[in-house]
Design an enzyme around this catalytic site. Structure first.
Site, mmCIF file in Angstrom:
data_model
loop_
_atom_site.group_PDB
_atom_site.id
_atom_site.type_symbol
_atom_site.label_atom_id
_atom_site.label_comp_id
_atom_site.label_asym_id
_atom_site.label_seq_id
_atom_site.Cartn_x
_atom_site.Cartn_y
_atom_site.Cartn_z
ATOM 1 N N ASP A 41 -1.322 4.590 -6.588
ATOM 2 C CA ASP A 41 0.109 4.471 -6.279
ATOM 3 C C ASP A 41 0.899 5.648 -6.828
ATOM 4 O O ASP A 41 1.945 6.005 -6.293
ATOM 5 C CB ASP A 41 0.663 3.157 -6.823
ATOM 6 C CG ASP A 41 0.191 2.011 -5.943
ATOM 7 O OD1 ASP A 41 -0.933 1.534 -6.144
ATOM 8 O OD2 ASP A 41 0.931 1.650 -5.010
ATOM 9 N N GLN A 52 -5.300 -8.996 -2.403
ATOM 10 C CA GLN A 52 -5.424 -7.957 -1.362
ATOM 11 C C GLN A 52 -6.891 -7.678 -1.042
ATOM 12 O O GLN A 52 -7.220 -7.316 0.089
ATOM 13 C CB GLN A 52 -4.753 -6.648 -1.815
ATOM 14 C CG GLN A 52 -3.248 -6.707 -1.903
ATOM 15 C CD GLN A 52 -2.783 -7.049 -3.305
ATOM 16 O OE1 GLN A 52 -3.475 -7.745 -4.056
ATOM 17 N NE2 GLN A 52 -1.613 -6.585 -3.679
ATOM 18 N N ARG A 59 10.291 -1.038 -4.583
ATOM 19 C CA ARG A 59 9.072 -1.056 -5.411
ATOM 20 C C ARG A 59 9.019 0.268 -6.195
ATOM 21 O O ARG A 59 8.995 1.332 -5.589
ATOM 22 C CB ARG A 59 7.831 -1.257 -4.552
ATOM 23 C CG ARG A 59 7.847 -2.609 -3.811
ATOM 24 C CD ARG A 59 6.488 -3.000 -3.295
ATOM 25 N NE ARG A 59 5.588 -3.405 -4.360
ATOM 26 C CZ ARG A 59 4.287 -3.606 -4.208
ATOM 27 N NH1 ARG A 59 3.735 -3.416 -3.009
ATOM 28 N NH2 ARG A 59 3.523 -3.977 -5.217
ATOM 29 N N GLY A 66 0.875 -1.184 0.000
ATOM 30 C CA GLY A 66 0.000 0.000 0.000
ATOM 31 C C GLY A 66 0.905 1.224 0.000
ATOM 32 O O GLY A 66 1.807 1.351 0.841
HETATM 33 O O1 MRU Z 1 0.795 -4.026 -4.512
HETATM 34 P P1 MRU Z 1 0.126 -3.266 -3.401
HETATM 35 O O2 MRU Z 1 -0.709 -4.133 -2.517
HETATM 36 O O3 MRU Z 1 1.110 -2.415 -2.635
HETATM 37 O O4 MRU Z 1 -0.855 -2.268 -4.170
HETATM 38 C C1 MRU Z 1 -1.627 -1.388 -3.415
HETATM 39 C C2 MRU Z 1 -2.541 -0.571 -4.227
HETATM 40 O O5 MRU Z 1 -2.594 -0.656 -5.431
HETATM 41 C C3 MRU Z 1 -3.349 0.452 -3.490
HETATM 42 O O6 MRU Z 1 -4.577 0.669 -4.105
HETATM 43 C C4 MRU Z 1 -2.573 1.784 -3.437
HETATM 44 O O7 MRU Z 1 -1.278 1.577 -2.968
HETATM 45 C C5 MRU Z 1 -3.255 2.779 -2.575
HETATM 46 S S1 MRU Z 1 -3.206 2.329 -0.871
HETATM 47 C C6 MRU Z 1 -3.954 3.569 0.008
#
Ligand code: MRU
Length: 337
Positions: free
Chosen positions: A234, A193, A86, A45
């Site tokens: 993101d 998720q 990431r 996230g």
């Molecule tokens: O791969 P992740 O689980 O880190 O991806 C998370 C997302 O795509 C969320 O929607 C994004 O980070 C926003 S979290 C408030």
């Protein structure tokens, strides 16, 4: 449930790879351990990745045992490591830059003082994140009708942040004011998720939620069972193009076809005005085994060729509004973010 907390000398990160079956924390003493937790998605996230990395830089300085003259190089080495975990969530780079400013403003000769100011900054970011999410929740609520049925994907909730959530912050705010009928949670292949995290945190808060697989979203919209789609982000480019979990773009296209508003809920730390459009956003590709397997069990032929982009880009034309802590930004977004 706290996603992250520090108890001298350990940073505790809620291990989201184990949820919902087990509630366990990863214990980090070093920046390397924090970097590993971000990379393997024990913490994930965008906002939580940023704050975790900030604590990671604090741990880097804290665990350094060399001479004062070598501290700057060591800090840079660990910063590089954290930055490499990431690539898509801009909050990571935003948080590292904030820590850099504190590092630069403080001499390296008094290491204890330096540790104290870095820890303080990381805590400020943690606290700010929760406040920002509450404001996003408040601002987003006004967009929704009574008895609203919201579809979302991935987890943009308390678990993706330091608390309350962004897209799920809007959901929480709507629920508190009696405006929410139901959340449709897409399971979010391949890491689930939605199924593992969004369901878990909403059920914990007794917010009505129904789980679907990602390929059911169109049918549910076609049946008239959705009023709005709200997702996290993101990275948002200067023109409003938004990178979010893979599958978000499909939802935006479906929402457009069915005449439903599609909203992005995100803090300003997710906006990257330095880039003009989504074409410039780096999209992380992850281990093919995430698609071939779930928790070590194959669901396909082990040798199959796989494409596993973790995020996609939703073009700004499909976005009805970006819900931020400062208010809702409606299109056109260019020049107004
Ligand atoms: O791969 P992740 O689980 O880190 O991806 C998370 C997302 O795509 C969320 O929607 C994004 O980070 C926003 S979290 C408030």
């Amino acid at each position: 449930m706290r996603t992250l907390y520090y108890e001298e000398p350990v940073l505790f990160l809620l291990d989201q790879n184990r949820l919902p079956q087990e509630i366990k924390y990863v214990e980090c003493h070093t920046a390397d351990e924090v970097a590993a937790a971000i990379k393997n998605m024990a913490v994930r996230g965008a906002p939580l990745i940023g704050v975790s990395a900030a604590f990671g830089l604090f741990l880097a300085v804290k665990s350094y045992t060399g001479s004062a003259s070598g501290l700057r190089d060591y800090y840079q080495e660990k910063r590089k490591l954290l930055a490499s975990t990431r690539p898509t969530a801009v909050n990571l780079f935003w948080a590292l830059k904030r820590m850099d400013k504190v590092f630069a403003s403080q001499g390296q000769s008094d290491k204890e003082k330096l540790e104290a100011v870095l820890l303080k900054e990381a805590y400020i970011m943690l606290q700010e994140d929760i406040e920002v999410n509450r404001a996003i929740g408040e601002n987003g609520r006004g967009l929704l009708n009574d008895n609203c049925r919201i579809m979302t994907i991935c987890n943009a909730g308390a678990l993706a942040t330091c608390g309350y959530g962004t897209a799920l912050g809007v959901v929480r705010s709507a629920a508190r004011y009696g405006k929410l009928q139901l959340v449709w949670a897409c399971e979010t292949r391949p890491v689930l998720q939605g199924a593992r995290l969004t369901i878990w945190e909403l059920m914990h808060d007794q917010i009505p939620v129904r789980l679907i697989t990602d390929n059911m979203a169109g049918f549910v919209m076609q049946k008239g069972l959705v009023d709005a789609v709200i997702v996290g982000a993101d990275r948002i480019a200067g023109n409003g193009d938004t990178a979010n979990k893979i599958g978000t773009y499909s939802l935006a296209v479906l929402a457009s076809y069915h005449g439903l508003p599609f909203y992005v809920a995100a803090p300003y730390s997710s906006i990257d005005v330095g880039i003009g459009s989504g074409k410039e956003i780096p999209i992380e590709e992850r281990d093919p085994n995430e698609v071939r397997q779930f928790r070590g069990t194959y669901s396909t032929v082990a040798e199959v060729d796989v494409y596993n982009p973790a995020f996609d880009i939703t073009p700004h034309q499909l976005i009805a509004g970006i819900i931020t802590e400062k208010g809702v930004i409606k299109p056109p977004f260019a020049g107004r973010l």
